[in-house]
Design an enzyme around this catalytic site. Structure first.
Site, PDB file in Angstrom:
ATOM      1  N   ASP A   2       1.926 -40.643  13.529  1.00 55.76           N
ATOM      2  CA  ASP A   2       1.825 -39.202  13.373  1.00 55.76           C
ATOM      3  C   ASP A   2       2.477 -38.469  14.550  1.00 55.76           C
ATOM      4  O   ASP A   2       2.495 -38.979  15.662  1.00 55.76           O
ATOM      5  CB  ASP A   2       0.336 -38.822  13.281  1.00 55.76           C
ATOM      6  CG  ASP A   2       0.126 -37.525  12.529  1.00 55.76           C
ATOM      7  OD1 ASP A   2       1.119 -36.942  12.068  1.00 55.76           O
ATOM      8  OD2 ASP A   2      -1.037 -37.105  12.417  1.00 55.76           O
ATOM      9  N   GLY A   3       2.983 -37.287  14.260  1.00 53.91           N
ATOM     10  CA  GLY A   3       3.466 -36.420  15.336  1.00 53.91           C
ATOM     11  C   GLY A   3       4.966 -36.166  15.329  1.00 53.91           C
ATOM     12  O   GLY A   3       5.478 -35.497  16.228  1.00 53.91           O
ATOM     13  N   ARG A   6       5.661 -32.262  15.042  1.00 57.08           N
ATOM     14  CA  ARG A   6       5.339 -31.525  16.269  1.00 57.08           C
ATOM     15  C   ARG A   6       6.332 -31.856  17.380  1.00 57.08           C
ATOM     16  O   ARG A   6       6.730 -30.988  18.153  1.00 57.08           O
ATOM     17  CB  ARG A   6       3.899 -31.848  16.715  1.00 57.08           C
ATOM     18  CG  ARG A   6       2.862 -30.986  16.031  1.00 57.08           C
ATOM     19  CD  ARG A   6       1.487 -31.579  16.153  1.00 57.08           C
ATOM     20  NE  ARG A   6       1.340 -32.747  15.284  1.00 57.08           N
ATOM     21  CZ  ARG A   6       0.297 -33.573  15.319  1.00 57.08           C
ATOM     22  NH1 ARG A   6      -0.662 -33.372  16.192  1.00 57.08           N
ATOM     23  NH2 ARG A   6       0.223 -34.585  14.480  1.00 57.08           N
ATOM     24  N   ARG A  15      12.189 -30.501  11.608  1.00 56.60           N
ATOM     25  CA  ARG A  15      11.199 -31.574  11.461  1.00 56.60           C
ATOM     26  C   ARG A  15      11.866 -32.907  11.141  1.00 56.60           C
ATOM     27  O   ARG A  15      11.432 -33.962  11.603  1.00 56.60           O
ATOM     28  CB  ARG A  15      10.199 -31.212  10.355  1.00 56.60           C
ATOM     29  CG  ARG A  15       9.243 -30.085  10.718  1.00 56.60           C
ATOM     30  CD  ARG A  15       8.286 -29.797   9.555  1.00 56.60           C
ATOM     31  NE  ARG A  15       7.547 -31.001   9.172  1.00 56.60           N
ATOM     32  CZ  ARG A  15       6.424 -31.400   9.765  1.00 56.60           C
ATOM     33  NH1 ARG A  15       5.898 -30.707  10.738  1.00 56.60           N
ATOM     34  NH2 ARG A  15       5.808 -32.492   9.361  1.00 56.60           N
ATOM     35  N   SER A  47       1.998 -41.107   2.925  1.00 52.61           N
ATOM     36  CA  SER A  47       0.748 -41.192   2.161  1.00 52.61           C
ATOM     37  C   SER A  47       0.934 -40.575   0.779  1.00 52.61           C
ATOM     38  O   SER A  47       1.900 -39.840   0.535  1.00 52.61           O
ATOM     39  CB  SER A  47      -0.371 -40.460   2.907  1.00 52.61           C
ATOM     40  OG  SER A  47      -0.155 -39.067   2.851  1.00 52.61           O
ATOM     41  N   ASN A  50       1.226 -37.007   1.175  1.00 57.35           N
ATOM     42  CA  ASN A  50       2.497 -36.494   1.704  1.00 57.35           C
ATOM     43  C   ASN A  50       3.445 -36.026   0.593  1.00 57.35           C
ATOM     44  O   ASN A  50       4.376 -35.264   0.854  1.00 57.35           O
ATOM     45  CB  ASN A  50       3.211 -37.546   2.567  1.00 57.35           C
ATOM     46  CG  ASN A  50       2.582 -37.744   3.932  1.00 57.35           C
ATOM     47  OD1 ASN A  50       2.665 -38.824   4.517  1.00 57.35           O
ATOM     48  ND2 ASN A  50       1.936 -36.710   4.481  1.00 57.35           N
ATOM     49  N   ARG A 170      -8.728 -39.005  12.956  1.00 58.48           N
ATOM     50  CA  ARG A 170      -9.257 -39.226  11.605  1.00 58.48           C
ATOM     51  C   ARG A 170      -8.506 -40.373  10.968  1.00 58.48           C
ATOM     52  O   ARG A 170      -7.447 -40.785  11.439  1.00 58.48           O
ATOM     53  CB  ARG A 170      -9.165 -37.944  10.765  1.00 58.48           C
ATOM     54  CG  ARG A 170      -7.779 -37.346  10.724  1.00 58.48           C
ATOM     55  CD  ARG A 170      -7.685 -36.139   9.779  1.00 58.48           C
ATOM     56  NE  ARG A 170      -6.397 -35.484   9.937  1.00 58.48           N
ATOM     57  CZ  ARG A 170      -6.164 -34.442  10.732  1.00 58.48           C
ATOM     58  NH1 ARG A 170      -7.143 -33.896  11.434  1.00 58.48           N
ATOM     59  NH2 ARG A 170      -4.943 -33.933  10.829  1.00 58.48           N
ATOM     60  N   ILE A 171      -9.040 -40.847   9.837  1.00 59.45           N
ATOM     61  CA  ILE A 171      -8.480 -42.030   9.178  1.00 59.45           C
ATOM     62  C   ILE A 171      -7.429 -41.642   8.120  1.00 59.45           C
ATOM     63  O   ILE A 171      -6.587 -42.456   7.756  1.00 59.45           O
ATOM     64  CB  ILE A 171      -9.625 -42.910   8.608  1.00 59.45           C
ATOM     65  CG1 ILE A 171      -9.140 -44.297   8.182  1.00 59.45           C
ATOM     66  CG2 ILE A 171     -10.342 -42.228   7.464  1.00 59.45           C
ATOM     67  CD1 ILE A 171     -10.263 -45.307   7.979  1.00 59.45           C
ATOM     68  N   GLU A 183     -10.984 -52.004  14.755  1.00 56.13           N
ATOM     69  CA  GLU A 183     -11.111 -51.225  15.984  1.00 56.13           C
ATOM     70  C   GLU A 183     -10.056 -50.118  15.945  1.00 56.13           C
ATOM     71  O   GLU A 183      -8.941 -50.338  15.449  1.00 56.13           O
ATOM     72  CB  GLU A 183     -10.872 -52.112  17.209  1.00 56.13           C
ATOM     73  CG  GLU A 183     -11.916 -53.192  17.398  1.00 56.13           C
ATOM     74  CD  GLU A 183     -13.309 -52.644  17.707  1.00 56.13           C
ATOM     75  OE1 GLU A 183     -13.405 -51.576  18.351  1.00 56.13           O
ATOM     76  OE2 GLU A 183     -14.294 -53.288  17.296  1.00 56.13           O
TER      77      GLU A 183
END
Ligand code: IPE
Ligand code: MG
Length: 217
Positions: A2-3, A6, A15, A47, A50, A170-171, A183
């Protein structure tokens, strides 16, 4: 991973530039994982949710996927990486599906590391398609292993460690069934800035975790 968006926005770039940089990190981190002896690397690439992004961004991401597949054959072969795409294939274009199928076939005997590209994937969708498969099979005495084997990750061990970049905690509908005892390591680093050092730091943190699986010592 992710990211990307940004990262690009912070530099006044489109983007899609972030996604391009993100692909470079996929290359670096995949190579690092092979060197470190990681047996399975799954990458949450796109996802099911998405698909609801603007059509132009979806097209850019799918185009990038297609281009990368066409380009990476040599690297995957020399690193002994088996390439696999897991997710809802019904939503992928015929051209992309053909390219994916070709690379999967070409790398299927590679045994050093499985690179699992989770594409058009979501954990709820995975559980849903598993349920549908089991219903269609007519089996009535369902056990845990039946569900394991009906998921798209059948035969693949559950993730030991999940790393999420960009500060989100978050998942986001990732391998919901498979992550029951994974983990988690969260890092503020945006994916385009994620380097081997970040991977090593996450692995270091993982080695300090006390995995009890609900039991006591
Ligand atoms: C992750 O980066 C890549 C994909 C989801 C395809 P984002 O596009 O989610 O980046 P941010 O969250 O907007 O920064
Ligand atoms: Mg995001």
């Amino acid at each position: 991973m992710d990211g990307n968006g940004r990262w690009a926005e912070r530099q006044g770039k489109a983007r899609s530039e972030g996604h391009i940089e993100g692909v470079s990190r996929v290359k670096d981190i995949t190579t690092a994982c092979v060197e470190l002896g990681v047996r399975y690397l799954s990458l949450y690439t796109f996802s099911e949710e998405n698909w609801n992004r603007p059509a132009s961004e979806v097209a850019a991401l799918m185009g990038l996927m297609f281009k990368s597949i066409k380009k990476e054959y040599d690297t995957l072969m020399s690193n002994g990486v088996r390439f696999r795409v897991l997710g809802n294939r019904q939503k992928l274009s015929p051209a992309l599906l053909a390219a994916i199928g070709e690379l999967e076939k070409a790398t299927e005997k590679n045994e050093k590391m499985d690179m699992l590209i989770m594409l058009s994937y979501s954990g709820k969708w995975d559980i849903l398609q598993a349920c549908r498969k089991l219903v269609a099979s007519g089996k009535s005495d369902i056990d845990y292993s039946d569900i394991d084997n009906a998921l798209v990750t059948a035969g693949i061990p559950d993730p030991e460690l999940v790393i999420r970049s960009s500060g989100e905690k978050r998942i986001s509908n990732y391998m919901l069934w498979q992550c029951a005892y994974s983990e988690f390591v969260f890092t503020d680093t945006l994916w385009p800035d994620f380097r081997k050092e970040n991977l090593l730091a996450a692995l270091e943190e993982y080695t300090k975790r006390d995995r009890r699986f609900g039991k006591i010592k």
